[in-house]
Design a protein around this motif. Structure first.
Motif, short mmCIF file in Angstrom:
data_model
loop_
_atom_site.label_atom_id
_atom_site.label_comp_id
_atom_site.label_asym_id
_atom_site.label_seq_id
_atom_site.Cartn_x
_atom_site.Cartn_y
_atom_site.Cartn_z
N GLN A 76 0.82 -1.22 0.00
CA GLN A 76 0.00 0.00 0.00
C GLN A 76 0.85 1.27 0.00
OE1 GLN A 76 -2.13 1.00 3.60
NE2 GLN A 76 -3.92 1.67 2.46
N SER A 121 9.91 -3.65 7.88
CA SER A 121 9.81 -4.01 9.30
C SER A 121 8.39 -4.48 9.62
CB SER A 121 10.13 -2.82 10.18
OG SER A 121 11.37 -2.27 9.84
N LEU A 122 8.32 -5.45 10.51
CA LEU A 122 7.03 -6.02 10.92
C LEU A 122 6.11 -4.97 11.52
CD1 LEU A 122 5.46 -8.65 11.35
CD2 LEU A 122 6.70 -8.95 13.49
N SER A 123 6.70 -4.00 12.23
CA SER A 123 5.85 -3.00 12.89
C SER A 123 5.32 -1.94 11.92
CB SER A 123 6.61 -2.33 14.03
OG SER A 123 7.85 -1.84 13.58
N GLU A 124 5.73 -2.00 10.65
CA GLU A 124 5.28 -0.98 9.68
C GLU A 124 4.05 -1.37 8.88
OE1 GLU A 124 8.40 0.05 6.95
OE2 GLU A 124 9.70 0.69 8.56
N VAL A 125 3.69 -2.67 8.91
CA VAL A 125 2.58 -3.12 8.07
C VAL A 125 1.62 -4.06 8.79
CG1 VAL A 125 3.74 -2.90 5.82
CG2 VAL A 125 4.03 -4.99 7.15
N VAL A 126 0.38 -4.07 8.29
CA VAL A 126 -0.60 -5.08 8.71
C VAL A 126 -0.76 -6.02 7.51
CG1 VAL A 126 -3.00 -5.50 9.36
CG2 VAL A 126 -1.82 -3.51 10.26
N PRO A 127 -0.34 -7.29 7.65
CA PRO A 127 -0.49 -8.21 6.51
C PRO A 127 -1.92 -8.73 6.38
CG PRO A 127 1.00 -9.10 8.22
CD PRO A 127 0.33 -7.90 8.79
N LEU A 161 -0.81 -3.60 4.30
CA LEU A 161 -1.39 -2.28 4.57
C LEU A 161 -0.42 -1.47 5.42
CD1 LEU A 161 -5.10 -3.24 5.32
CD2 LEU A 161 -4.05 -2.68 3.14
N SER A 162 -0.31 -0.21 5.08
CA SER A 162 0.66 0.63 5.78
C SER A 162 0.15 1.06 7.17
CB SER A 162 0.95 1.86 4.94
OG SER A 162 1.94 2.60 5.58
N VAL A 163 0.99 0.91 8.16
CA VAL A 163 0.65 1.28 9.52
C VAL A 163 0.91 2.77 9.73
CG1 VAL A 163 1.62 1.06 11.84
CG2 VAL A 163 0.93 -0.97 10.60
N VAL A 164 1.99 3.26 9.12
CA VAL A 164 2.37 4.65 9.34
C VAL A 164 1.43 5.57 8.58
CG1 VAL A 164 4.78 4.15 9.81
CG2 VAL A 164 4.09 4.61 7.47
#
Lengths: 320, 68
Positions: free
Chosen positions: B8, B34-40, B62-65
């Motif tokens: 995304q 990085s794992l903390s940057e995305v929701v798979p 999906l982008s977390v930031v």
């Protein structure tokens, strides 16, 4: 991989290694936020809360969360948004927020830079670049947005302003201020901001303080809140972006560094606040709002931009 | 196996060559995300990093930031 509490498929693994399905993730998230609100006294019963909304997922999720939480006192909750005048960005973001508030019947107050200061952020950035004023767009935006939110929160008689800041945001801000050697700014952080209470300040509270950005994104998706990815055109000029990527890289090697940074900071915070509590808060001689100096940062910025607006035959406004 | 992944943040779909029985965490390592940057998301459902991927799966990161 199944949930630790039921047979459903896990959607999230917590830092402590717990697998959680959709239902139990929601419960985990909600328990954490409610516990933050209670433990840190973020919102007291009967208090009027204004949610500072950008149209992004964090603040919209917070608004939705508090709307459900305050179901018996909904007259005490409203949303505030600031249109800085970032063409192709904020206008799009705010459209989604207006729709969300209309659908959920949430009062929304919107104020613009253009109407209150006489210029948009796009114009201020252009002036700064053309005249080598060297003022970063994020600084202009942050100072002037916070000023409008504070002024109107007080005017609308809301005692608290809730923001969607999460653990990722806080860990970035802590590290940025450490690296800049700015302990006075560090002392203003925490789940409940501010060192000195003053009737001119609406206190800012952060109910998502202990939730990671990933957690609040998952919570948003599970609650049907739109998670878009429209980037602010000024984002690339941002120091925070470098710090954010650095912390995320570090967190993938050493899981929990962001939690560690924030938790250790909270142990130091009482000492920092004691150190800076003696700072006097006066009144800005231009606008009359609370200020540590003779002139507040918002007025200082506006004074720097004003002559260039007048050069262009534009009127500098002071409506706030 | 060839796996199609929509990222995304980049607004683009990439086709990756992964080993059979690769997991989401392997895919992220390949992409340097990085794992903390995305929701798979796999086939429309949020999954954890331990989820095994098959060739026909539709993967979205999906982008977390937030963007600003």
């Amino acid at each position: 991989m199944v949930c630790k509490d039921c047979e459903n498929k896990a959607v999230y693994v917590s830092l402590s290694g717990k697998n959680l399905c959709q239902k139990h993730f929601k419960k985990y998230f909600e328990t954490k936020v409610i516990s933050t609100i209670k433990k840190h006294g973020l919102i007291e019963y009967g208090e009027k809360v204004l949610v500072a909304c950008s149209g992004g997922k964090d603040s919209t999720t917070l608004l939705s969360f508090l709307w459900k939480l305050m179901k018996n006192k909904r007259e005490n909750l409203a949303a505030i948004a600031v249109d800085e005048g970032i063409s192709g960005y904020r206008d799009l973001k705010l459209k989604g927020l207006v729709k969300f508030c209309e659908e959920n019947n949430i009062p929304l107050y919107t104020y613009s830079f253009e109407e209150n200061y006489g210029f948009t952020l796009d114009e201020a950035v252009k002036i700064s670049r053309e005249n080598r004023l060297n003022i970063k767009p994020c600084y202009i935006c942050g100072v002037l947005r916070r000023n409008l939110i504070n002024v109107f929160a007080r005017r609308l008689e809301f005692s608290k302003v809730a923001t969607g800041h999460n653990l990722d945001d806080e860990s970035q801000t802590i590290l940025m201020n450490y690296l800049r050697g700015n302990p006075a700014l560090l002392a203003r952080l925490g789940p409940k901001t501010g060192i000195i209470s003053d009737e001119g300040f609406a206190q800012r509270v952060k109910p998502f303080y202990f939730c990671t950005e990933k957690e609040d994104t998952i919570y948003a998706i599970l609650n049907g809140i739109e998670v878009d990815f429209i980037e602010c055109p000024y984002h690339v000029e941002n120091y925070r972006l470098e710090i954010r990527d650095f912390l995320n890289r570090l967190d993938s090697i050493v899981p929990g560094v962001k939690h560690g940074l924030v938790n250790n900071f909270l142990r130091l915070l009482p000492l920092l606040r004691r150190e800076y509590a003696s700072q006097r808060i006066g009144r800005c001689k231009i606008c009359g709002n609370p200020s540590a100096g003779e002139v507040c940062r918002a007025c200082m910025l506006r004074e720097r931009i004003k002559p260039f607006l007048e050069e262009k035959g534009r009127e500098h406004r002071d409506k706030q | 196996m060839k796996v199609r992944v929509f990222i995304q943040r980049l607004r683009e779909t990439k086709v990756l060559d992964l080993d059979e029985n690769s997991k989401i965490e392997d895919l992220l390592k390949t992409l340097g995300i990085s794992l903390s940057e995305v929701v798979p998301v796999k086939n429309g459902v949020i999954v954890t990093e331990k989820e095994v991927i098959r060739e026909e799966d539709e993967i979205k990161l999906l982008s977390v930031v937030s963007g600003g």
